[in-house]
Design a protein around this motif. Structure first.
Motif, short mmCIF file in Angstrom:
data_model
loop_
_atom_site.label_atom_id
_atom_site.label_comp_id
_atom_site.label_asym_id
_atom_site.label_seq_id
_atom_site.Cartn_x
_atom_site.Cartn_y
_atom_site.Cartn_z
N GLU A 15 0.83 -1.20 0.00
CA GLU A 15 0.00 0.00 0.00
C GLU A 15 0.87 1.25 0.00
O GLU A 15 0.49 2.29 -0.55
N PRO B 272 -0.07 3.18 -3.47
CA PRO B 272 -1.31 3.51 -2.75
C PRO B 272 -2.51 3.59 -3.70
O PRO B 272 -2.42 4.18 -4.77
N GLY B 273 -3.60 2.97 -3.28
CA GLY B 273 -4.83 3.03 -4.05
C GLY B 273 -4.85 2.13 -5.27
O GLY B 273 -5.82 2.17 -6.05
N HIS C 113 -4.73 -1.24 -5.22
CA HIS C 113 -5.03 -2.63 -4.84
C HIS C 113 -6.53 -2.86 -4.80
O HIS C 113 -7.28 -2.06 -4.22
N LYS C 114 -6.96 -3.95 -5.40
CA LYS C 114 -8.39 -4.24 -5.46
C LYS C 114 -8.91 -4.75 -4.12
O LYS C 114 -10.06 -4.47 -3.75
N SER D 166 -8.27 -5.55 0.22
CA SER D 166 -7.61 -5.01 1.41
C SER D 166 -6.59 -5.99 1.96
O SER D 166 -6.51 -7.15 1.55
#
Length: 207
Positions: free
Chosen positions: A86, A90-91, A93-94, A96
């Motif tokens: 992350e 950042p942002g 990744h599909k 968590s």
């Protein structure tokens, strides 16, 4: 004389990031050792005669704890690398960091979500380099898990999946898993070192 900070200057990512970043090498080493031990034990038991062999009788009491330890350590490594990813992307990744753990235990999603997480983690540090290794590992892992169930259902595999065929597939899956762990860990470690070297206080300390 008043000195004003240039607010338009880009901040080093390590200063701008507020999440958690940690070195995954310790978990990586433990995961590789456990995977290697388990992978070596399976063909040894299969060659010795499977569940009827004396080797199996000696190995059986530790098989369960070894499997649990391997799963726990691997998932800790996998989640740590997802958290680190992350920071690097950042942002992008599909799924968590939590999905890096729970997805392995949910029928249906377990067949594709962990692969997607692994690919996103891989691409966070190597956008276009060698993602085939993740796919090869995933195909081998599916062959190990799904193939074992099919063989046993057809009466080809032995109980506890100690058939020679299943053991061979297990070794291939283990080798590929170790390669994936090594590559992701090395890339993240190198990237963290490069980011720390770019910090203002690191440059000032070297002068």
């Amino acid at each position: 004389m008043t000195i004003r900070a240039d607010r338009t200057a880009p901040r080093p990512r390590a200063l701008a990031y507020s999440g958690s970043v940690a070195d995954p090498r310790g978990l990586a080493v433990a995961a590789q050792v456990l995977i290697g031990v388990q992978a070596a034990a399976q063909p040894a038991v299969a060659v010795a005669g499977g569940t009827r062999s004396e080797l199996f009788a000696r190995y059986a009491p530790i098989a369960g704890p070894l499997l649990i330890a391997t799963v726990v350590v691997f998932l800790c490594w996998f989640r740590r690398c997802r958290l680190n990813a992350e920071y690097f992307a950042p942002g992008a990744h599909k799924y968590s960091a939590g999905a890096a753990v729970w997805a392995w235990f949910v029928p249906g999603p377990m067949w594709w979500i962990p692969r997607r997480v692994a690919l996103d983690v891989w691409r966070a540090n190597a956008p276009a380099d060698g993602a085939w290794l993740v796919d090869a590992w995933w195909v081998a892992w599916l062959g190990k898990t799904v193939g074992a169930a099919i063989l046993i259902g057809l009466g080809v595999g032995r109980p506890y999946a100690y058939s020679p065929v299943d053991a061979t597939v297990g070794v291939v899956a283990a080798v590929l898993a170790i390669l994936v762990i090594r590559r992701i860990t090395a890339r993240q470690h190198a990237a963290v070192g490069a980011e720390l070297a770019s910090l203002p206080f690191a440059g000032a300390a070297s002068r």
